[in-house]
Design a protein around this motif. Structure first.
Motif, short mmCIF file in Angstrom:
data_model
loop_
_atom_site.label_atom_id
_atom_site.label_comp_id
_atom_site.label_asym_id
_atom_site.label_seq_id
_atom_site.Cartn_x
_atom_site.Cartn_y
_atom_site.Cartn_z
N LEU A 203 22.10 -24.82 -23.32
CA LEU A 203 21.77 -25.98 -23.55
C LEU A 203 23.04 -26.71 -24.26
O LEU A 203 22.74 -28.09 -24.24
N PHE B 48 12.61 -19.42 -25.43
CA PHE B 48 12.95 -20.07 -26.45
C PHE B 48 11.98 -20.22 -27.57
O PHE B 48 10.87 -20.45 -27.27
N PHE C 286 2.57 -23.73 -18.93
CA PHE C 286 3.45 -24.50 -18.51
C PHE C 286 4.88 -23.71 -17.75
O PHE C 286 5.18 -24.40 -16.75
N GLY D 108 13.05 -25.59 -19.07
CA GLY D 108 13.50 -25.48 -17.64
C GLY D 108 13.44 -26.88 -17.07
O GLY D 108 13.69 -26.94 -15.86
N PHE D 109 13.06 -27.86 -17.71
CA PHE D 109 13.14 -29.42 -17.02
C PHE D 109 14.47 -29.81 -16.86
O PHE D 109 15.30 -29.34 -17.85
N PHE E 179 11.45 -22.00 -31.39
CA PHE E 179 12.09 -22.89 -32.59
C PHE E 179 11.36 -22.79 -33.81
O PHE E 179 10.19 -22.25 -33.89
N ALA F 67 19.04 -25.30 -15.86
CA ALA F 67 17.70 -25.39 -16.15
C ALA F 67 17.04 -24.21 -15.42
O ALA F 67 15.85 -23.72 -15.94
N TRP F 68 17.30 -23.93 -14.28
CA TRP F 68 16.74 -23.10 -13.63
C TRP F 68 16.86 -21.71 -14.26
O TRP F 68 15.94 -20.94 -14.43
N LEU G 137 11.00 -29.76 -23.52
CA LEU G 137 10.90 -29.46 -22.05
C LEU G 137 12.38 -29.02 -21.60
O LEU G 137 12.13 -28.37 -20.25
N VAL G 138 13.36 -29.69 -21.90
CA VAL G 138 14.56 -29.33 -21.48
C VAL G 138 15.03 -27.78 -21.55
O VAL G 138 15.34 -27.02 -20.63
N ALA G 139 14.60 -27.05 -22.72
CA ALA G 139 14.64 -25.73 -23.05
C ALA G 139 13.85 -24.88 -22.25
O ALA G 139 14.00 -23.55 -21.76
N ARG H 198 17.06 -21.21 -17.44
CA ARG H 198 16.29 -21.28 -18.65
C ARG H 198 14.91 -20.90 -18.22
O ARG H 198 14.10 -20.19 -18.81
N ASN H 199 14.58 -21.76 -17.22
CA ASN H 199 13.26 -21.38 -16.80
C ASN H 199 12.63 -20.33 -16.31
O ASN H 199 11.59 -19.75 -16.80
N LEU I 259 6.05 -24.57 -13.84
CA LEU I 259 7.52 -24.99 -13.49
C LEU I 259 8.00 -24.06 -12.48
O LEU I 259 8.86 -24.45 -11.69
N LEU J 50 3.60 -28.42 -26.80
CA LEU J 50 3.44 -29.84 -26.17
C LEU J 50 2.10 -30.35 -26.87
O LEU J 50 1.19 -29.51 -26.64
#
Ligand code: ADP
Ligand code: MG
Lengths: 390, 241
Positions: free
Chosen positions: B59, B92, B111, A287-288, B94, B83-84, A283-285, B86-87, B115, B100
């Motif tokens: 991060l 990313f 998602f 953008g949370f 992994f 955060a902004w 979630l942080v990655a 990255r959003n 955001l 989710l």
């Protein structure tokens, strides 16, 4: 909005565990509501009974009368003022004369109160008609508990002793005309009810009374000089205190129950944060912010409270409603509390009570859910993504 | 200090405390990347690849030195700004897919747009386009548990690419995939690199991935031990990586 949506999905996605948590909390809610309803029902019923049997719609007290100080009784009587006499004649009030006295059942002295009341009075709901004087022996009415304590039964003869205004003692035999069963201690313990006219005659206090009980629903006229009006609220004060004191014991069970629910949420939260650390990192990655993650987990916990309210309403409302209609048998031992509530208690739930309990539980679940999220604030996203806790 | 480069690091150092001692994960790494690259950090496990990607992805913060990413200085960003960034601008991917679990494939891809507060009308098309790119439009309603590893990673690529970010960071994207699925997702990423001009930076020690790279940076013990341009697959000229 996004966080709420995600929280809802996460909670409902947990399946049975979510509902189990909600069920535990809802149980606490329903029990809390039921318990409070029982107490307020008891309070209400006890007040009703006390008014019907003892207090009426308020009482006029002769100014020297103090029910907690028997020594005042020698002085606490006066001729009925015309205004009160008119109420009595009208059938809207009953005069009571209270004197100190003693009896000697089985040769042992007991201090008692002699209470005179008109056998035909329509105000108080207890069997005064049983002491309608028929010219024979002096009829006395006593309560069941007093009868037991003093070893008296119906038909027994007992010698009454009292002091006359001049100070001289006088005595007369009375016959127990009736033993009434009542749970109102204040008309039972150590009291002998006699016809008012007889007691006035015996004590040489013609036309005098200690207090006048007003019929319920009658607007009280102003108190005449030398008399004080005590309204129902004043008279019920002690009773309400007593009911409140008795309800503390139940509150402990309630606190334990609620704590269990809260523990379940707390535990779920701690576990969720641990199990879902990779998700937190993701979630942080995506953008949370950390604040949003904390909000998400707090919301999830708070949702348990919300689910609990819904669940509790589903099975609790019908259950509580049935209980309020059918009543609840008075637990044995309640009689010793000195509160009269009749055979069954009918719980009384107010909208305010239910709303209050709902709000408090939502607040508490939110706080309990918030506490474990401090863990998230310390969690580094890089560690979370590696599946580690920091 | 504005920079025309997409990524630039100067003497980047990252030290992790390890009990009473320390681990130097990155040791004075100076590198730069241009827009449109398809580059990879290669090297044995523990050589600092993930650490580099994490810092570039905002991060994590460097112990010393600096990192400039998309015109911003990583060590100067607040939590909120990071955060902004990255959003909006960084995707990313992994090793463990990290979808989710309660959301469908469609919702996972949607998602980042939620955001970003993308209007609903555009959102639907963007999500379906992204699922199309990875060939999973017909699995939109599936949940992660119903998807194979290869499909999950393709959904993850769609999720990372749906906002058409200038930079995509992929940490060991094939480590949990078989050869066939590895080639499939690498071809997909190569295609997106060409079509959307998104820059790709990999961290990998998988030979299959290395075969697709056009630039290979070798890390050894947190230091840059090699930096070579290679021939794109099927192209003429330089050697393949
Ligand atoms: N959060 C951390 N705490 C302590 N040591 C770490 C942490 N992250 C990475 N390291 C160490 O830094 C070194 C580089 O790790 P990493 O960047 O993950 O390497 P790679 O991705 O190339 O395998 C390793 O020795 C690793 O143990
Ligand atoms: Mg790594």
């Amino acid at each position: 909005m996004l966080t709420l949506r995600l929280a809802l999905r996460n909670v409902l996605g947990t399946g049975i565990r979510a509902w189990l948590n909600a069920l535990i909390i809802s149980l606490a809610l329903v029990v809390a509501t039921w318990n409070q309803g029982l107490v307020s029902g008891m309070d209400e019923q006890a007040a009703q009974a006390a008014q019907a049997i003892e207090f009426g719609g308020g009482q006029y007290w002769q100014e020297k009368y103090d029910p907690f100080d028997p020594l005042t009784l020698d002085e606490a009587h006066a001729p009925l003022p015309p205004a009160l006499q008119a109420l009595v004649d009208d059938g809207r009030a009953a005069a009571v004369l209270v004197l100190q006295g003693s009896i000697y059942p089985r040769g042992r002295m007991r201090s008692i109160l002699l209470k005179g009341i008109d056998p035909g009075q329509p105000i108080l709901d207890f069997p005064t008609a049983k002491i309608t004087a028929d010219g024979g022996e002096l009829p006395a009415l006593i309560g069941g508990r007093f009868a037991k304590a003093a070893g008296l039964a119906r038909g027994d003869s007992v010698t009454l002793r009292w002091r006359e205004p001049g100070g001289a003692f006088n005595a007369q035999d009375a016959a127990v005309a009736h033993v009434m069963s009542t749970t109102v201690a204040s008309i039972d313990s150590n009291q002998v009810w006699l016809p008012l006219a007889k007691l006035q005659e015996m004590a040489r206090l013609p036309g005098e009374a200690t207090l006048v009980v007003l019929a319920r629903g009658t607007p009280p006229p102003p108190a005449p000089p030398g008399w004080t009006f005590r309204d129902a609220d004043y008279l019920l004060r002690d009773l309400r205190e007593l009911v409140k004191a008795k309800s503390y014991g139940r509150t402990i069970f309630l606190v334990i129950f609620l704590s269990l629910g809260m523990l379940a949420i707390f535990d779920t939260q701690v576990l969720a944060i641990f199990r879902r650390r990779r998700e937190i990192g993701t979630l942080v990655a995506l953008g949370f912010t950390r604040g949003q993650v904390i909000r998400l987990f707090t919301l999830e916990g708070a949702l348990y409270g919300f689910l609990a309210v819904i669940l509790g309403a589903l099975y609790g409302l019908p259950l509580l409603w049935l209980q309020a209609r059918a009543g609840f048998p008075v637990p044995t031992g309640t009689e010793d509390m000195g509160i009269s509530i009749g055979e069954r208690i009918y719980p009384a739930y107010s909208a305010g009570l239910i709303l209050g309990i709902v709000l408090v539980s939502l607040l508490v679940t939110t706080v309990v859910s918030l506490l474990p999220t401090r863990r998230i604030a310390r969690l580094k996203p890089t560690d979370a993504l590696r599946g580690r806790m920091s | 200090m504005a920079d025309e480069k997409l990524i630039r690091t100067e003497n980047l150092v990252k030290i992790f405390p390890m009990g009473s001692s320390k681990v130097t994960a990155l040791n004075r790494v100076t590198l730069s990347f241009q827009a449109g690259e398809f580059a990879g950090l290669v090297g044995p496990s523990g050589s600092g690849k993930t650490t580099f990607l994490n810092i570039v992805g905002t991060l994590d913060a460097p112990s010393s030195g600096s990192a400039f990413v998309l015109g911003r200085t990583v060590e100067g960003l607040s939590h909120r700004e990071a955060a902004w960034l990255r959003n909006r601008s960084i995707g990313f991917i992994f090793q463990t897919f990290n979808l989710l679990p309660v959301y469908t494939a469609y919702e996972n891809v949607e998602f980042p747009l939620l955001l970003l507060k993308t209007p609903a009308a555009q959102r639907r098309k963007m999500v379906m386009d992204a699922l199309d790119w990875v060939g999973l439009a017909d699995r939109a309603r599936s949940r992660p548990a119903q998807l194979s590893g290869g499909e999950s990673q393709r959904v993850a690529i769609a999720r990372a690419m749906v906002k058409k970010p200038p930079l995509l960071l992929a940490d060991e994207p094939t480590a949990n995939l078989d050869a066939e699925n590895s080639h499939h997702i690498l071809q997909t990423m190569e295609k997106l690199n060409r079509q959307l001009a998104t820059s790709f930076l990999f961290a990998t020690h998988d030979e299959k991935v290395i075969g697709y790279l056009r630039r290979k940076i070798t890390l050894v013990d947190g230091r840059v031990a090699g930096d070579e341009n290679c021939r794109a697959r099927g192209a003429e000229g330089t050697e393949p990586c």
